[in-house]
Design a protein around this motif. Structure first.
Motif, PDB file in Angstrom:
ATOM      1  N   SER A  98       0.822  -1.217   0.000  1.00  0.00           N
ATOM      2  CA  SER A  98       0.000   0.000   0.000  1.00  0.00           C
ATOM      3  C   SER A  98       0.854   1.266   0.000  1.00  0.00           C
ATOM      4  O   SER A  98       0.450   2.287  -0.546  1.00  0.00           O
ATOM      5  CB  SER A  98      -0.966   0.004   1.179  1.00  0.00           C
ATOM      6  OG  SER A  98      -0.251  -0.040   2.396  1.00  0.00           O
ATOM      7  N   GLY A  99       2.042   1.212   0.582  1.00  0.00           N
ATOM      8  CA  GLY A  99       2.924   2.367   0.578  1.00  0.00           C
ATOM      9  C   GLY A  99       3.569   2.639  -0.771  1.00  0.00           C
ATOM     10  O   GLY A  99       4.149   3.700  -0.997  1.00  0.00           O
ATOM     11  N   PRO A 104       3.747   2.397  -9.210  1.00  0.00           N
ATOM     12  CA  PRO A 104       3.425   1.802 -10.521  1.00  0.00           C
ATOM     13  C   PRO A 104       2.610   2.750 -11.405  1.00  0.00           C
ATOM     14  O   PRO A 104       2.819   2.800 -12.610  1.00  0.00           O
ATOM     15  CB  PRO A 104       2.616   0.552 -10.184  1.00  0.00           C
ATOM     16  CG  PRO A 104       2.852   0.282  -8.763  1.00  0.00           C
ATOM     17  CD  PRO A 104       3.249   1.570  -8.125  1.00  0.00           C
ATOM     18  N   LEU A 105       1.697   3.496 -10.794  1.00  0.00           N
ATOM     19  CA  LEU A 105       0.909   4.460 -11.565  1.00  0.00           C
ATOM     20  C   LEU A 105       1.803   5.539 -12.166  1.00  0.00           C
ATOM     21  O   LEU A 105       1.659   5.894 -13.337  1.00  0.00           O
ATOM     22  CB  LEU A 105      -0.175   5.097 -10.684  1.00  0.00           C
ATOM     23  CG  LEU A 105      -1.298   4.169 -10.257  1.00  0.00           C
ATOM     24  CD1 LEU A 105      -2.102   4.800  -9.129  1.00  0.00           C
ATOM     25  CD2 LEU A 105      -2.191   3.813 -11.424  1.00  0.00           C
ATOM     26  N   VAL A 138      -4.385  -0.220 -13.668  1.00  0.00           N
ATOM     27  CA  VAL A 138      -4.877   0.013 -12.309  1.00  0.00           C
ATOM     28  C   VAL A 138      -3.928  -0.638 -11.317  1.00  0.00           C
ATOM     29  O   VAL A 138      -3.353  -1.695 -11.584  1.00  0.00           O
ATOM     30  CB  VAL A 138      -6.323  -0.508 -12.124  1.00  0.00           C
ATOM     31  CG1 VAL A 138      -6.398  -2.016 -12.233  1.00  0.00           C
ATOM     32  CG2 VAL A 138      -6.915  -0.051 -10.806  1.00  0.00           C
ATOM     33  N   SER A 139      -3.744   0.028 -10.192  1.00  0.00           N
ATOM     34  CA  SER A 139      -3.020  -0.524  -9.053  1.00  0.00           C
ATOM     35  C   SER A 139      -3.994  -0.415  -7.888  1.00  0.00           C
ATOM     36  O   SER A 139      -4.177   0.661  -7.323  1.00  0.00           O
ATOM     37  CB  SER A 139      -1.745   0.277  -8.790  1.00  0.00           C
ATOM     38  OG  SER A 139      -1.037  -0.251  -7.696  1.00  0.00           O
ATOM     39  N   ASP A 140      -4.658  -1.538  -7.532  1.00  0.00           N
ATOM     40  CA  ASP A 140      -5.774  -1.446  -6.591  1.00  0.00           C
ATOM     41  C   ASP A 140      -5.357  -1.612  -5.132  1.00  0.00           C
ATOM     42  O   ASP A 140      -4.199  -1.881  -4.819  1.00  0.00           O
ATOM     43  CB  ASP A 140      -6.889  -2.413  -6.974  1.00  0.00           C
ATOM     44  CG  ASP A 140      -6.547  -3.871  -6.778  1.00  0.00           C
ATOM     45  OD1 ASP A 140      -5.619  -4.195  -6.012  1.00  0.00           O
ATOM     46  OD2 ASP A 140      -7.222  -4.717  -7.384  1.00  0.00           O
ATOM     47  N   ALA A 141      -6.312  -1.458  -4.245  1.00  0.00           N
ATOM     48  CA  ALA A 141      -6.064  -1.498  -2.804  1.00  0.00           C
ATOM     49  C   ALA A 141      -5.646  -2.882  -2.313  1.00  0.00           C
ATOM     50  O   ALA A 141      -5.078  -3.009  -1.238  1.00  0.00           O
ATOM     51  CB  ALA A 141      -7.310  -1.037  -2.062  1.00  0.00           C
ATOM     52  N   TYR A 184      11.159  -5.773  -2.940  1.00  0.00           N
ATOM     53  CA  TYR A 184      11.026  -4.330  -3.147  1.00  0.00           C
ATOM     54  C   TYR A 184       9.558  -3.906  -3.149  1.00  0.00           C
ATOM     55  O   TYR A 184       9.141  -3.044  -2.387  1.00  0.00           O
ATOM     56  CB  TYR A 184      11.678  -3.916  -4.464  1.00  0.00           C
ATOM     57  CG  TYR A 184      11.519  -2.442  -4.753  1.00  0.00           C
ATOM     58  CD1 TYR A 184      12.347  -1.501  -4.155  1.00  0.00           C
ATOM     59  CD2 TYR A 184      10.527  -1.989  -5.617  1.00  0.00           C
ATOM     60  CE1 TYR A 184      12.202  -0.148  -4.393  1.00  0.00           C
ATOM     61  CE2 TYR A 184      10.359  -0.626  -5.863  1.00  0.00           C
ATOM     62  CZ  TYR A 184      11.185   0.282  -5.253  1.00  0.00           C
ATOM     63  OH  TYR A 184      11.022   1.629  -5.489  1.00  0.00           O
ATOM     64  N   TRP A 185       8.755  -4.483  -4.039  1.00  0.00           N
ATOM     65  CA  TRP A 185       7.390  -4.011  -4.274  1.00  0.00           C
ATOM     66  C   TRP A 185       6.414  -4.344  -3.144  1.00  0.00           C
ATOM     67  O   TRP A 185       5.468  -3.620  -2.922  1.00  0.00           O
ATOM     68  CB  TRP A 185       6.850  -4.595  -5.584  1.00  0.00           C
ATOM     69  CG  TRP A 185       7.525  -4.022  -6.772  1.00  0.00           C
ATOM     70  CD1 TRP A 185       8.463  -4.643  -7.558  1.00  0.00           C
ATOM     71  CD2 TRP A 185       7.358  -2.720  -7.317  1.00  0.00           C
ATOM     72  NE1 TRP A 185       8.882  -3.802  -8.561  1.00  0.00           N
ATOM     73  CE2 TRP A 185       8.218  -2.615  -8.435  1.00  0.00           C
ATOM     74  CE3 TRP A 185       6.575  -1.633  -6.978  1.00  0.00           C
ATOM     75  CZ2 TRP A 185       8.297  -1.461  -9.204  1.00  0.00           C
ATOM     76  CZ3 TRP A 185       6.651  -0.480  -7.727  1.00  0.00           C
ATOM     77  CH2 TRP A 185       7.511  -0.406  -8.835  1.00  0.00           C
ATOM     78  N   SER A 186       6.632  -5.438  -2.462  1.00  0.00           N
ATOM     79  CA  SER A 186       5.638  -5.905  -1.486  1.00  0.00           C
ATOM     80  C   SER A 186       5.866  -5.368  -0.083  1.00  0.00           C
ATOM     81  O   SER A 186       5.104  -5.705   0.837  1.00  0.00           O
ATOM     82  CB  SER A 186       5.637  -7.423  -1.470  1.00  0.00           C
ATOM     83  OG  SER A 186       5.401  -7.949  -2.755  1.00  0.00           O
ATOM     84  N   HIS A 187       6.901  -4.573   0.143  1.00  0.00           N
ATOM     85  CA  HIS A 187       7.187  -4.104   1.516  1.00  0.00           C
ATOM     86  C   HIS A 187       7.363  -2.602   1.566  1.00  0.00           C
ATOM     87  O   HIS A 187       7.650  -1.944   0.661  1.00  0.00           O
ATOM     88  CB  HIS A 187       8.453  -4.793   2.046  1.00  0.00           C
ATOM     89  CG  HIS A 187       8.276  -6.272   2.079  1.00  0.00           C
ATOM     90  ND1 HIS A 187       7.593  -6.929   3.066  1.00  0.00           N
ATOM     91  CD2 HIS A 187       8.675  -7.236   1.207  1.00  0.00           C
ATOM     92  CE1 HIS A 187       7.589  -8.223   2.820  1.00  0.00           C
ATOM     93  NE2 HIS A 187       8.237  -8.437   1.686  1.00  0.00           N
TER      94      HIS A 187
END
Length: 187
Positions: A98-99, A104-105, A138-141, A184-187
């Motif tokens: 979420s941070g 990505p957008l 889209v990069s969703d919640a 990188y992306w998940s934390h």
């Protein structure tokens, strides 16, 4: 006398315009060959995948085609025009924390803007609508990132019932979305 003419002439003229609009032939635009549309779609998907550093793992893309129809569908008057929309949808397997959801957008928006596309950003999604194609990201919640590429006015290769066409890849293309943890992306 004038009122009677007005009451019959105006509705008659409106009816003639409506019938003429409905019966007017569609413009004979050249259809994009299926191979050319597929190449355009694959190039756009590859460009999005290549824009990320570190890279994202992407699931298999789902390709579909949607034939254009004219007439009043739901009745016997509906018929195919010989053109269709070809689209591909693909989901990232890597979960986006979420941070990091804006990153990505920002990446995809910069890519599309550098190509000269008019990018519309709304919340967690990006959209490009042009005369011959459309792009959506889209990069969703839930940490899932998805991209869709559409090419319009493609030669229709579906059967008479509208089935077939260019359908390939997993029906549930997003089943693996956000299932991989990345340092990188998940934390």
């Amino acid at each position: 006398m004038r009122a009677a003419v007005w009451r019959t002439a105006v509705p008659g003229a409106l009816l003639a315009l409506l019938v003429g609009w409905y019966a007017w032939p569609e413009p004979a635009e050249p259809a994009v060959p299926v191979g050319q549309a597929q190449h355009r779609i694959e190039a756009e998907l590859a460009d999005v995948a290549g824009a990320f550093h570190p890279g994202l793992q992407w699931g298999e893309a789902r390709y579909d085609s949607d034939p254009d129809l004219k007439g009043l569908c739901g009745t016997s008057g509906c018929e195919k025009t010989g053109r269709s929309e070809m689209q591909a949808r693909q989901a990232a397997r890597v979960r986006i924390a979420s941070g990091r959801e804006a990153e990505p957008l920002d990446t995809v928006q910069a890519l599309w803007a550098a190509k000269g596309y008019p990018v519309r950003r709304e919340g967690r999604s990006l959209e490009v609508k042009d005369s011959g194609f459309g792009l959506w990201f889209v990069s969703d919640a839930n940490g899932c990132a998805e991209v869709q590429v559409s090419v319009f006015n493609v030669t229709d290769i579906s059967g008479e019932n509208g089935k077939g066409g260019f359908g390939q890849g997993p029906l549930d293309y997003a089943a693996q979305c956000a299932t991989v943890d990345d340092p990188y992306w998940s934390h």
